[in-house]
Design a protein around this motif. Sequence first.
Motif, PDB file in Angstrom:
ATOM      1  N   UNK A 130       0.527  -1.378  -0.352  1.00 47.99           N
ATOM      2  CA  UNK A 130       0.120   0.301   0.183  1.00 47.99           C
ATOM      3  C   UNK A 130       0.984   0.981   0.163  1.00 47.99           C
ATOM      4  N   UNK A 131       2.110   1.135   0.677  1.00 49.69           N
ATOM      5  CA  UNK A 131       2.767   2.618   0.852  1.00 49.69           C
ATOM      6  C   UNK A 131       3.291   2.275  -0.726  1.00 49.69           C
ATOM      7  N   UNK A 132       3.936   1.019  -1.166  1.00 49.79           N
ATOM      8  CA  UNK A 132       4.710   1.285  -2.425  1.00 49.79           C
ATOM      9  C   UNK A 132       3.555   2.227  -3.407  1.00 49.79           C
ATOM     10  N   UNK A 133       2.988   1.815  -3.385  1.00 47.82           N
ATOM     11  CA  UNK A 133       1.294   2.518  -4.215  1.00 47.82           C
ATOM     12  C   UNK A 133       1.004   4.271  -3.822  1.00 47.82           C
ATOM     13  N   UNK A 134       1.259   4.015  -2.679  1.00 52.43           N
ATOM     14  CA  UNK A 134       0.955   5.662  -2.517  1.00 52.43           C
ATOM     15  C   UNK A 134       2.634   6.118  -2.367  1.00 52.43           C
ATOM     16  N   UNK A 135       3.735   5.711  -2.716  1.00 56.77           N
ATOM     17  CA  UNK A 135       4.315   6.952  -2.724  1.00 56.77           C
ATOM     18  C   UNK A 135       5.054   6.476  -4.106  1.00 56.77           C
ATOM     19  N   UNK A 136       4.554   5.820  -5.086  1.00 53.38           N
ATOM     20  CA  UNK A 136       4.563   5.503  -6.269  1.00 53.38           C
ATOM     21  C   UNK A 136       4.925   6.253  -7.121  1.00 53.38           C
ATOM     22  N   UNK A 137       4.337   7.356  -7.123  1.00 55.38           N
ATOM     23  CA  UNK A 137       5.349   8.548  -8.488  1.00 55.38           C
ATOM     24  C   UNK A 137       6.520   8.711  -8.480  1.00 55.38           C
ATOM     25  N   UNK A 138       7.203   8.514  -6.740  1.00 52.84           N
ATOM     26  CA  UNK A 138       8.676   8.194  -7.003  1.00 52.84           C
ATOM     27  C   UNK A 138       9.688   8.211  -7.666  1.00 52.84           C
ATOM     28  N   UNK A 139       8.603   6.494  -7.926  1.00 52.84           N
ATOM     29  CA  UNK A 139       8.917   5.315  -8.376  1.00 52.84           C
ATOM     30  C   UNK A 139       9.021   5.573 -10.699  1.00 52.84           C
ATOM     31  N   UNK A 140       8.334   6.645 -10.643  1.00 50.01           N
ATOM     32  CA  UNK A 140       8.326   6.984 -12.088  1.00 50.01           C
ATOM     33  C   UNK A 140       9.218   6.444 -12.959  1.00 50.01           C
ATOM     34  N   UNK A 141      10.236   7.344 -12.840  1.00 51.44           N
ATOM     35  CA  UNK A 141      11.613   7.887 -13.662  1.00 51.44           C
ATOM     36  C   UNK A 141      12.212   5.779 -13.639  1.00 51.44           C
ATOM     37  N   UNK A 142      11.926   5.240 -12.659  1.00 48.09           N
ATOM     38  CA  UNK A 142      12.648   3.830 -12.876  1.00 48.09           C
ATOM     39  C   UNK A 142      12.199   3.146 -14.098  1.00 48.09           C
ATOM     40  N   UNK A 143      10.583   3.728 -14.366  1.00 45.11           N
ATOM     41  CA  UNK A 143      10.005   2.845 -15.345  1.00 45.11           C
ATOM     42  C   UNK A 143      10.290   2.625 -17.158  1.00 45.11           C
ATOM     43  N   UNK A 144      11.523   3.254 -17.070  1.00 47.81           N
ATOM     44  CA  UNK A 144      12.074   3.911 -18.004  1.00 47.81           C
ATOM     45  C   UNK A 144      12.127   2.333 -19.137  1.00 47.81           C
TER      46      UNK A 144
END
Length: 152
Positions: free
Chosen positions: A119-133
């Motif tokens: 749940x917390x990974x999803x809640x802070x998921x916007x910070x991980x967007x750059x990893x999805x290149x």
Amino acid sequence: MISAGDSPWKFLVMWLRLYFAFHYLKSGLYYVIFDFIPDFSKAGAVGPYLLEMTNIGFYPFVKYLEVILGAMLLFNRFVPLALIIMGGITVQIAYLNLIVSPAPRQKFTGTQELLLNGSLLLAYGGYYVNYLRAKAAPYFLWEGFKDRADYR
């Protein structure tokens, strides 16, 4: 669309973050302060594994790491990093408690870890967007800090 910081859900996320922080701090501080190591002989099939973790010093390392990660969540510092590191611990706990030794108490613990961390990974998921290149070029750490818009 309303942003996460302006949404009333931010209070639920804050509560989950604090609950997970206290959960980790409690688990880690039992070892750090009282040198408490559970009786692994009653842990079923997981017992020998945990005993060997203790013998090689990995169990104490994880407990100290839990204190550091719990403090990071409690004080809202480097939360996305803490959640990624906690993800590794969560996967191990969930595997041991749900697959290897699925007693009722362990089923609750494994499920709780997965739900809280997920749940917390999803809640802070916007910070991980750059990893999805799909493709990435080298990008040094210092360049990232220089290019960061919210540099503080």
